[in-house]
Design a protein around this motif. Structure first.
Motif, PDB file in Angstrom:
ATOM      1  N   LEU A 253     -14.967 -28.646 -27.935  1.00  0.00           N
ATOM      2  CA  LEU A 253     -14.590 -29.446 -26.778  1.00  0.00           C
ATOM      3  C   LEU A 253     -13.180 -29.047 -26.373  1.00  0.00           C
ATOM      4  N   HIS A 254     -13.025 -28.619 -25.118  1.00  0.00           N
ATOM      5  CA  HIS A 254     -11.718 -28.208 -24.609  1.00  0.00           C
ATOM      6  C   HIS A 254     -11.350 -29.113 -23.439  1.00  0.00           C
ATOM      7  N   ILE A 255     -10.184 -29.731 -23.538  1.00  0.00           N
ATOM      8  CA  ILE A 255      -9.709 -30.646 -22.502  1.00  0.00           C
ATOM      9  C   ILE A 255      -8.394 -30.125 -21.954  1.00  0.00           C
ATOM     10  N   ARG A 256      -8.338 -29.981 -20.644  1.00  0.00           N
ATOM     11  CA  ARG A 256      -7.088 -29.654 -19.959  1.00  0.00           C
ATOM     12  C   ARG A 256      -6.838 -30.789 -18.973  1.00  0.00           C
ATOM     13  N   HIS A 257      -5.709 -31.466 -19.143  1.00  0.00           N
ATOM     14  CA  HIS A 257      -5.337 -32.605 -18.293  1.00  0.00           C
ATOM     15  C   HIS A 257      -4.023 -32.238 -17.620  1.00  0.00           C
ATOM     16  N   THR A 258      -4.044 -32.061 -16.308  1.00  0.00           N
ATOM     17  CA  THR A 258      -2.886 -31.526 -15.581  1.00  0.00           C
ATOM     18  C   THR A 258      -2.399 -32.494 -14.501  1.00  0.00           C
ATOM     19  N   GLY A 259      -1.169 -32.212 -14.019  1.00  0.00           N
ATOM     20  CA  GLY A 259      -0.630 -32.942 -12.876  1.00  0.00           C
ATOM     21  C   GLY A 259       0.298 -34.089 -13.220  1.00  0.00           C
ATOM     22  N   PHE A 260       0.716 -34.205 -14.461  1.00  0.00           N
ATOM     23  CA  PHE A 260       1.621 -35.287 -14.841  1.00  0.00           C
ATOM     24  C   PHE A 260       2.990 -35.080 -14.210  1.00  0.00           C
ATOM     25  N   ARG A 261       3.551 -36.154 -13.719  1.00  0.00           N
ATOM     26  CA  ARG A 261       4.914 -36.110 -13.166  1.00  0.00           C
ATOM     27  C   ARG A 261       5.919 -36.695 -14.130  1.00  0.00           C
TER      28      ARG A 261
ATOM     29  N   GLY B 251      -0.343 -44.186  -8.438  1.00  0.00           N
ATOM     30  CA  GLY B 251       0.110 -43.081  -7.603  1.00  0.00           C
ATOM     31  C   GLY B 251       0.155 -41.739  -8.317  1.00  0.00           C
ATOM     32  N   GLU B 252       0.034 -41.732  -9.641  1.00  0.00           N
ATOM     33  CA  GLU B 252       0.015 -40.472 -10.383  1.00  0.00           C
ATOM     34  C   GLU B 252      -1.446 -40.069 -10.574  1.00  0.00           C
ATOM     35  N   ILE B 253      -1.920 -39.198  -9.703  1.00  0.00           N
ATOM     36  CA  ILE B 253      -3.302 -38.725  -9.783  1.00  0.00           C
ATOM     37  C   ILE B 253      -3.291 -37.392 -10.511  1.00  0.00           C
TER      38      ILE B 253
END
Length: 137
Positions: free
Chosen positions: A97-105, A79-81
Motif C-alpha cells: 500500500l503506497h500513500i502520497r498525501h500532498t498539498g499541505f500548507r 480551506g486546506e484542500i
C-alpha cells in the motif's frame, strides 16, 4: 509539503481496496461515512460526539478498482484542500500500500496527518484481520 508512506498488509489488493472505499469501513475516531467511489463522486467522513460533529470530505479524481484511488481531502472546511493518491499493489504476502498525501500548507497539519495514516492503516489491518476470522468461522 507532502507525505509519502508505504505499508505491507497481509491481505490481497481487492480486499484492501474494497475496505478503503466501503461505507461500512469506519475506523475510529470516525463514526460514519457516505461515499460514492466513482470519478467525480463525493465522500464525507464524520466524527460525531454528543457535543460536536466534525467531518472530512472530498471528490474522487481516479478510481481503478483493486489498484488505485486519488481524491481530495478537506477537514471541516478549513480551506486546506489536499490530495490523497493511494496505490494497492500485489506483493508476495498480500498488498503493498503506497500513500502520497500532498498539498499541505502547514507543517502541523502535515505532521498530524502523517501519524494519522499510521494509525489508520494499523486499524484497517486489524479490521480486515477480524473480518477474515469472522468469514472463516
Amino acid at each position: 509539503m507532502k507525505i509519502d508512506k508505504s505499508y505491507e498488509l497481509p491481505f490481497p489488493p481487492d480486499r484492501v481496496f474494497a475496505a478503503w472505499v466501503c461505507p461500512e469501513t469506519v475506523i475510529p475516531p470516525a463514526t460514519r461515512m457516505e461515499i460514492n467511489p466513482t470519478v467525480g463522486g463525493h465522500y464525507r467522513l464524520f466524527m460525531e460526539s454528543e457535543d460536536r460533529c466534525n467531518r472530512a470530505e472530498g471528490l474522487f479524481f481516479a478510481v481503478e478498482p483493486d489498484r488505485h484511488v486519488r481524491y481530495t481531502w478537506e477537514w471541516d472546511r478549513d480551506g486546506e484542500i489536499t490530495e490523497i493518491d493511494v496505490l494497492f499493489e500485489p506483493a508476495d504476502d498480500g498488498t503493498a500500500l503506497h500513500i502520497r498525501h500532498t498539498g499541505f500548507r502547514k507543517t502541523e497539519s502535515r505532521d498530524m496527518h502523517d501519524s494519522g495514516w499510521d494509525s489508520y492503516v494499523e486499524k484497517l489491518s486489524a479490521l480486515l484481520e477480524k473480518d477474515g476470522e469472522t468469514a472463516s468461522n
